[in-house]
Design an enzyme around this catalytic site. Structure first.
Site, short mmCIF file in Angstrom:
data_model
loop_
_atom_site.label_atom_id
_atom_site.label_comp_id
_atom_site.label_asym_id
_atom_site.label_seq_id
_atom_site.Cartn_x
_atom_site.Cartn_y
_atom_site.Cartn_z
N LYS A 49 56.02 79.79 17.02
CA LYS A 49 55.07 80.86 16.66
C LYS A 49 54.20 81.23 17.87
O LYS A 49 53.98 82.40 18.16
CB LYS A 49 54.20 80.43 15.47
CG LYS A 49 55.00 80.33 14.17
CD LYS A 49 54.22 79.70 13.02
CE LYS A 49 55.13 79.50 11.80
NZ LYS A 49 54.48 78.83 10.67
N GLN B 155 49.30 75.15 9.25
CA GLN B 155 50.70 74.76 9.09
C GLN B 155 50.84 73.70 8.00
O GLN B 155 50.09 72.72 7.96
CB GLN B 155 51.26 74.23 10.43
CG GLN B 155 52.75 73.95 10.42
CD GLN B 155 53.63 75.20 10.25
OE1 GLN B 155 53.24 76.30 10.62
NE2 GLN B 155 54.80 75.03 9.66
N ASP C 283 49.43 84.21 6.46
CA ASP C 283 50.53 83.53 5.75
C ASP C 283 50.67 84.05 4.32
O ASP C 283 51.68 83.79 3.66
CB ASP C 283 50.25 82.02 5.67
CG ASP C 283 51.09 81.21 6.63
OD1 ASP C 283 52.18 81.68 7.00
OD2 ASP C 283 50.66 80.09 6.98
N1 GUN Z 1 55.52 75.28 6.41
C1 GUN Z 1 56.75 75.76 6.13
N2 GUN Z 1 56.76 77.10 6.16
C2 GUN Z 1 55.50 77.49 6.46
C3 GUN Z 1 54.89 78.77 6.65
O1 GUN Z 1 55.51 79.84 6.51
N3 GUN Z 1 53.57 78.74 6.98
C4 GUN Z 1 52.87 77.59 7.10
N4 GUN Z 1 51.58 77.67 7.38
N5 GUN Z 1 53.41 76.40 6.93
C5 GUN Z 1 54.72 76.35 6.61
#
Ligand code: GUN
Length: 291
Positions: free
Chosen positions: A52, A96, A119
């Site tokens: 990311k 995350q 998100d």
């Molecule tokens: N863990 C697995 N997928 C995601 C996501 O799309 N965002 C976040 N913050 N954590 C995750």
């Protein structure tokens, strides 16, 4: 059989975002700024967050990584969230997941300001999605919608079967597929661990979305010939032929499925890169429109 290439589609979307960032810079706007909080040393989470941050660089975003130890107290994490909520230089941020067991995920997600929740996990954004109102949509299901759109896959009136009812993927996926939109207008069946006669149901799917988190769960016999197969799984399995001793694989037995499917996403290189593109798109939107 068509291979749905999420990697190249994601890179194309990132080029489009980069062009918009440059255009905005010409108008005197600052770069979009995404922050991520990561707790602990989970290697998969570290890798995802690393992707990311790298993508932010690629499209000309600022990024900030807040790294906290596995033993961080919930109160401290909530303070970090509050600091990002109040930091005017940050347009959007994510926490995350998964978080360590001693932390209440829901409490943390609810602490994120909805207009910075790129998100789309805050109840306000989840509620807006369920009501068909504007708001941030979770990146993985919206990345799948974007793939269906860019590959011009007909969805109207089709039977979509989603396996897995998570709040991050399965549940919002059903909402997006059933909306009166294009892509959308599907008849949707949501299957989960208590579903009976799963194979009977999946065999009627024109579009089958596997988001279970179990390697090779979906096999050839579960697929209707010509179906569109979307594999959300990212599972690490042992592979002695690799130097690392392991490799990533999806929730679908790709080899078998490819023999009957009309189109299919690979793992890696399918849904995963699209999640990143959609997170960047949400962040750009956060800079452009106050929610
Ligand atoms: N863990 C697995 N997928 C995601 C996501 O799309 N965002 C976040 N913050 N954590 C995750």
């Amino acid at each position: 059989m068509i291979l749905i290439d999420g990697k190249s589609t994601s890179l194309q979307i990132q080029e489009e975002i980069k062009a918009r960032v440059e255009l905005r810079a010409g108008d005197g706007h600052k770069k979009p700024h995404l922050a991520a909080i990561i707790v602990g040393d989970n290697p998969a989470s570290r890798a995802y967050v690393g992707h990311k941050i790298k993508a932010c660089e690629r499209v000309g975003f600022e990024s900030t990584l807040v790294e906290l130890s596995e033993s961080v107290q919930e109160e401290q994490l909530l303070m970090e969230v509050e600091a990002l909520n109040n930091d005017e230089s940050i347009d959007g941020f994510i926490v995350q997941l998964p978080l360590p067991d001693h932390i209440d995920d829901q409490k943390v997600l609810e602490a994120v300001r909805p207009d910075k929740d790129v998100d789309g996990f805050h109840p306000v954004n989840a509620g807006n999605l369920s009501l068909g109102l504007p708001g941030f949509q979770p990146a993985t299901p919206s990345g799948i919608i974007e793939l269906l759109k860019r590959y011009e896959i007909e969805t109207s009136g089709k039977h979509a079967v989603v396996i897995g009812r998570s709040a991050i993927v399965g549940t919002p996926m059903t909402l997006l597929l059933s909306r009166n939109a294009n892509p959308g207008n599907c008849t949707v069946t949501l299957c989960h661990s208590r579903t009976q006669n799963l194979e009977e149901i999946t065999r009627t799917a024109d579009i089958l979305i596997a988001a279970i988190g179990r390697p090779h769960f979906v096999t050839k016999s579960m697929i209707k010939p010509g179906a569109v197969i979307i594999d959300v799984g990212i599972n690490r399995i042992p592979d002695p032929s690799r130097k690392s001793g392991s490799r990533l694989t999806g929730d679908v037995d790709f080899e078998g499925a490819s023999e009957v499917a009309g189109s299919i996403t690979p793992v890696p290189g399918g849904v995963g890169p699209m999640t990143i593109a959609m997170l960047l798109r949400n962040t750009l939107e956060a800079t452009e429109r106050p929610v």
